[in-house]
Design an enzyme around this catalytic site. Sequence first.
Site, PDB file in Angstrom:
ATOM      1  N   HIS A  72      28.761   0.124 -22.845  1.00 27.84           N
ATOM      2  CA  HIS A  72      27.792   0.356 -23.920  1.00 27.84           C
ATOM      3  C   HIS A  72      28.490   0.329 -25.276  1.00 27.84           C
ATOM      4  O   HIS A  72      29.473   1.025 -25.484  1.00 27.84           O
ATOM      5  CB  HIS A  72      27.082   1.703 -23.717  1.00 27.84           C
ATOM      6  N   TYR A 201      19.086   9.477 -27.516  1.00 31.22           N
ATOM      7  CA  TYR A 201      19.117  10.928 -27.712  1.00 31.22           C
ATOM      8  C   TYR A 201      17.987  11.250 -28.700  1.00 31.22           C
ATOM      9  O   TYR A 201      18.054  10.819 -29.861  1.00 31.22           O
ATOM     10  CB  TYR A 201      20.444  11.381 -28.315  1.00 31.22           C
ATOM     11  N   PRO A 293      26.246  19.414 -22.151  1.00 30.35           N
ATOM     12  CA  PRO A 293      26.375  17.982 -21.859  1.00 30.35           C
ATOM     13  C   PRO A 293      25.979  17.041 -22.997  1.00 30.35           C
ATOM     14  O   PRO A 293      26.168  15.834 -22.882  1.00 30.35           O
ATOM     15  CB  PRO A 293      25.440  17.783 -20.651  1.00 30.35           C
ATOM     16  N   LYS A 297      30.973  15.105 -22.763  1.00 31.47           N
ATOM     17  CA  LYS A 297      32.422  15.328 -22.848  1.00 31.47           C
ATOM     18  C   LYS A 297      33.060  16.018 -21.646  1.00 31.47           C
ATOM     19  O   LYS A 297      34.285  15.986 -21.484  1.00 31.47           O
ATOM     20  CB  LYS A 297      32.744  16.168 -24.109  1.00 31.47           C
ATOM     21  N   TYR A 385      32.387  10.442 -30.205  1.00 33.93           N
ATOM     22  CA  TYR A 385      31.634  10.083 -28.991  1.00 33.93           C
ATOM     23  C   TYR A 385      32.461   9.180 -28.076  1.00 33.93           C
ATOM     24  O   TYR A 385      32.477   9.372 -26.854  1.00 33.93           O
ATOM     25  CB  TYR A 385      30.311   9.406 -29.370  1.00 33.93           C
TER      26      TYR A 385
HETATM   27  P1  RFL Z   1      33.826  20.300 -10.703  1.00 35.23           P
HETATM   28  O1  RFL Z   1      33.204  18.960 -10.709  1.00 35.23           O
HETATM   29  O2  RFL Z   1      32.957  21.492 -10.841  1.00 35.23           O
HETATM   30  O3  RFL Z   1      34.659  20.385  -9.346  1.00 35.23           O
HETATM   31  C1  RFL Z   1      35.242  21.606  -8.910  1.00 35.23           C
HETATM   32  C2  RFL Z   1      35.430  21.550  -7.414  1.00 35.23           C
HETATM   33  O4  RFL Z   1      36.025  22.785  -7.009  1.00 35.23           O
HETATM   34  C3  RFL Z   1      35.360  23.278  -5.867  1.00 35.23           C
HETATM   35  N1  RFL Z   1      35.483  24.748  -5.842  1.00 35.23           N
HETATM   36  C4  RFL Z   1      36.341  25.412  -5.043  1.00 35.23           C
HETATM   37  N2  RFL Z   1      37.205  24.989  -4.127  1.00 35.23           N
HETATM   38  C5  RFL Z   1      37.922  25.945  -3.464  1.00 35.23           C
HETATM   39  N3  RFL Z   1      37.766  27.278  -3.692  1.00 35.23           N
HETATM   40  C6  RFL Z   1      36.906  27.741  -4.610  1.00 35.23           C
HETATM   41  N4  RFL Z   1      36.773  29.057  -4.831  1.00 35.23           N
HETATM   42  C7  RFL Z   1      36.138  26.791  -5.335  1.00 35.23           C
HETATM   43  N5  RFL Z   1      35.207  26.888  -6.290  1.00 35.23           N
HETATM   44  C8  RFL Z   1      34.815  25.653  -6.584  1.00 35.23           C
HETATM   45  C9  RFL Z   1      33.927  22.811  -6.004  1.00 35.23           C
HETATM   46  O5  RFL Z   1      33.281  22.725  -4.729  1.00 35.23           O
HETATM   47  C10 RFL Z   1      34.120  21.441  -6.656  1.00 35.23           C
HETATM   48  O6  RFL Z   1      34.181  20.406  -5.699  1.00 35.23           O
HETATM   49  O7  RFL Z   1      34.943  20.419 -11.843  1.00 35.23           O
HETATM   50  P2  RFL Z   1      35.922  19.322 -12.473  1.00 35.23           P
HETATM   51  O8  RFL Z   1      36.592  18.526 -11.383  1.00 35.23           O
HETATM   52  O9  RFL Z   1      36.750  20.026 -13.472  1.00 35.23           O
HETATM   53  O10 RFL Z   1      34.958  18.266 -13.196  1.00 35.23           O
HETATM   54  C11 RFL Z   1      34.219  18.642 -14.319  1.00 35.23           C
HETATM   55  C12 RFL Z   1      32.914  17.852 -14.391  1.00 35.23           C
HETATM   56  O11 RFL Z   1      32.259  17.954 -13.157  1.00 35.23           O
HETATM   57  C13 RFL Z   1      31.995  18.333 -15.519  1.00 35.23           C
HETATM   58  O12 RFL Z   1      32.732  18.638 -16.667  1.00 35.23           O
HETATM   59  C14 RFL Z   1      30.932  17.274 -15.910  1.00 35.23           C
HETATM   60  O13 RFL Z   1      30.050  17.047 -14.851  1.00 35.23           O
HETATM   61  C15 RFL Z   1      30.140  17.719 -17.144  1.00 35.23           C
HETATM   62  N6  RFL Z   1      29.057  16.794 -17.486  1.00 35.23           N
HETATM   63  C16 RFL Z   1      29.304  15.622 -18.188  1.00 35.23           C
HETATM   64  N7  RFL Z   1      30.568  15.293 -18.523  1.00 35.23           N
HETATM   65  C17 RFL Z   1      30.825  14.095 -19.147  1.00 35.23           C
HETATM   66  O14 RFL Z   1      32.003  13.820 -19.448  1.00 35.23           O
HETATM   67  N8  RFL Z   1      29.838  13.191 -19.464  1.00 35.23           N
HETATM   68  C18 RFL Z   1      28.535  13.453 -19.158  1.00 35.23           C
HETATM   69  O15 RFL Z   1      27.694  12.591 -19.390  1.00 35.23           O
HETATM   70  C19 RFL Z   1      28.216  14.718 -18.516  1.00 35.23           C
HETATM   71  N9  RFL Z   1      26.965  15.021 -18.192  1.00 35.23           N
HETATM   72  C20 RFL Z   1      27.740  17.091 -17.128  1.00 35.23           C
HETATM   73  C21 RFL Z   1      26.698  16.175 -17.492  1.00 35.23           C
HETATM   74  C22 RFL Z   1      27.427  18.231 -16.394  1.00 35.23           C
HETATM   75  C23 RFL Z   1      26.115  18.492 -16.050  1.00 35.23           C
HETATM   76  N10 RFL Z   1      25.879  19.668 -15.288  1.00 35.23           N
HETATM   77  C24 RFL Z   1      24.988  19.763 -14.221  1.00 35.23           C
HETATM   78  C25 RFL Z   1      26.744  20.810 -15.433  1.00 35.23           C
HETATM   79  C26 RFL Z   1      25.397  16.423 -17.169  1.00 35.23           C
HETATM   80  C27 RFL Z   1      25.089  17.601 -16.467  1.00 35.23           C
HETATM   81  C28 RFL Z   1      23.632  17.838 -16.170  1.00 35.23           C
HETATM   82  C1  PHB Z   2      23.990  11.283 -18.000  1.00 31.75           C
HETATM   83  O1  PHB Z   2      23.733  10.079 -17.858  1.00 31.75           O
HETATM   84  O2  PHB Z   2      23.941  12.080 -17.061  1.00 31.75           O
HETATM   85  C2  PHB Z   2      24.346  11.792 -19.351  1.00 31.75           C
HETATM   86  C3  PHB Z   2      24.559  10.893 -20.385  1.00 31.75           C
HETATM   87  C4  PHB Z   2      24.888  11.355 -21.644  1.00 31.75           C
HETATM   88  C5  PHB Z   2      25.004  12.714 -21.863  1.00 31.75           C
HETATM   89  C6  PHB Z   2      24.819  13.609 -20.820  1.00 31.75           C
HETATM   90  C7  PHB Z   2      24.486  13.147 -19.554  1.00 31.75           C
HETATM   91  O3  PHB Z   2      25.303  13.159 -23.117  1.00 31.75           O
END
Ligand code: RFL
Ligand code: PHB
Length: 390
Positions: A72, A201, A293, A297, A385
Site C-alpha cells: 500500500h 480511517y 491499534p 504499531k 505510519y
Molecule cells: P502475542 O501475540 O500476544 O503472543 C503472546 C503469546 O504468549 C502466549 N502466552 C503464554 N505462554 C506461556 N505462558 C504464559 N503464561 C503465557 N501467556 C501468554 C500466548 O498464548 C501467545 O501465543 O504477543 P506478541 O508476540 O508480543 O505480538 C504482539 C502482537 O500480537 C500485537 O502487538 C498486535 O496484534 C497488535 N495489533 C496490531 N499491531 C500492528 O502492528 N498492526 C496492526 O494493524 C494491529 N492491529 C492489533 C491490531 C491488536 C488487536 N487486538 C485484538 C489486541 C488489531 C487488534 C484488534
Molecule cells: C487491521 O487490518 O486489522 C488493521 C489495520 C490498520 C490498523 C489496525 C488494524 O490501524
Amino acid sequence: MRTQVAIIGSGPSGLLLGQLLAEAGIDTVILDRAGKDYILGRVRAGVLEEGTVGLLDKANAGARMHAEGLQHDGFSLAFDGRDHRIDLFGLTGGKRVMVYGQTEVTHDLMACRESIGALSIYDAANVQPHDFDGQAPFVTYEKDGVAHRIDCDFIAGCDGFHGASRKAVPERSLRTFEKVYPFGWLGILAEVAPVSHELIYANHPRGFALCSMRSAHRSRYYIQCSLDEKIENWSDARFWDEVRRRLPAHHAEAMFVAPSFEKSIAPLRSFVAEPMRFGRLFLAGDAAHIVPPTGAKGLNLAASDVHYLFSGLVEHYKESSSAGLDAYSQKALARVWKAVRFSWWMTTMLHRFPDTGDFDQRIQEAELDYLTHSRAASTVLAENYVGLPF
Ligand code: RFL
Ligand code: PHB
C-alpha cells in the site's frame, strides 16, 4: 533439557526471535500455554512496516508474504463527508506498508520452525521463569500433568500482555505507565471485496471506523464502540449499517457486504513497562508494551524489539560482547515511546471521546484540517505510519 535461549510465547515476537536465532545457529525452545490452532485462530494486526517485512525476510519467512501481501502506497483519512489521501510513498521518499495479516505471519513463522525441526512446546501449563538474576536461569512448566525444567543462558519473555514473564519481575524493579481509553473496537472479518483498495480511517460524529482488508476478497472492518457493548447485540446487518453511516456517501454506496466469520471487541489501551531487561530475562513485544491499534504499531514494535534483542544475542554468542544486550532496554524503549506517542495521537485525533466538549471538538477538526492541508504535517504522519528506522 538445556537450550541457549528459552522463549516464552509463540506469538509473532517469540516466533520471529526463534527463527532469526535459528538462522544464526543459536538454539531455542519456545513454550506457549496455548495450542497451535488457538494461536492461529487469533485475528489481530494487518499492517506491516518495511522494517518488519525486512526482518521476516532475514528470518527466511517472507516468501508467501511477498507473493500474497498487498503493498500500500497510501491510505485515506475520511472526515466531513470527504476522503483525504495520505500519500505515504510520495511523502516518505518511496516507503510503503505491506497489508498481510498477523495470522499469516504467525502461520509462516510456525511452518519455518517446523521445517527446521526446532522445538516448540504448546499447551504448556504454569510456565515460569526462574533465577534470571543469576548466571543460571531456567524455566519450569507442566505438560500433561508432568513437571519439566529447561536450563538456559537467557530467557526471552515474549508472552504478551497477560504473560508470566513480566509478572515474575519483582514489583519494585518495574515501573509501569498506563492509559486506558474510554472505548473499544468492534471488529469483523468477512469474505467480501474491500470498499477501497486502500485503508480508510474515518472520524465521524457517531465514532471512528476503519476499513481494512486481508486480500482482494477478504475485508476487515472496525468501529469504535462503548466498553460495555455486547457482541451478541451486533448482528451483521447492524454492523454494516453502522459502518456505512460513518463513511463518506460515495464509499457507503459502493460498499459490498457479506456474512462475517469473525467478530470481536477489543478495549484500547496504552501501556509501557520499564525497563525491558532484568538480568538474563528480556521482555519483548506485548509483554512489555501495548498500544491502541489506531496506528497499526503493536506487531511492528514487537518486531523492532526482536531486532534489538536478536542483535544483542548474536553479539553475545559470536563476539563475546555484552554491549548489545546491555543497550537492549534503552534502545527498544526509545523506539517504543515514539510509537506509543504516535498511537495515542492517532487515537485522540480519530475517535470521539464521550466527554469531549465543543472546544475540544473544534481543536480535533482544526488538527485534521491542518494535517490534510499541510505537507509538513502530512509528512510527520506518513513518516511515523511507515515506521521510524531501527
Ligand atoms: P502475542 O501475540 O500476544 O503472543 C503472546 C503469546 O504468549 C502466549 N502466552 C503464554 N505462554 C506461556 N505462558 C504464559 N503464561 C503465557 N501467556 C501468554 C500466548 O498464548 C501467545 O501465543 O504477543 P506478541 O508476540 O508480543 O505480538 C504482539 C502482537 O500480537 C500485537 O502487538 C498486535 O496484534 C497488535 N495489533 C496490531 N499491531 C500492528 O502492528 N498492526 C496492526 O494493524 C494491529 N492491529 C492489533 C491490531 C491488536 C488487536 N487486538 C485484538 C489486541 C488489531 C487488534 C484488534
Ligand atoms: C487491521 O487490518 O486489522 C488493521 C489495520 C490498520 C490498523 C489496525 C488494524 O490501524
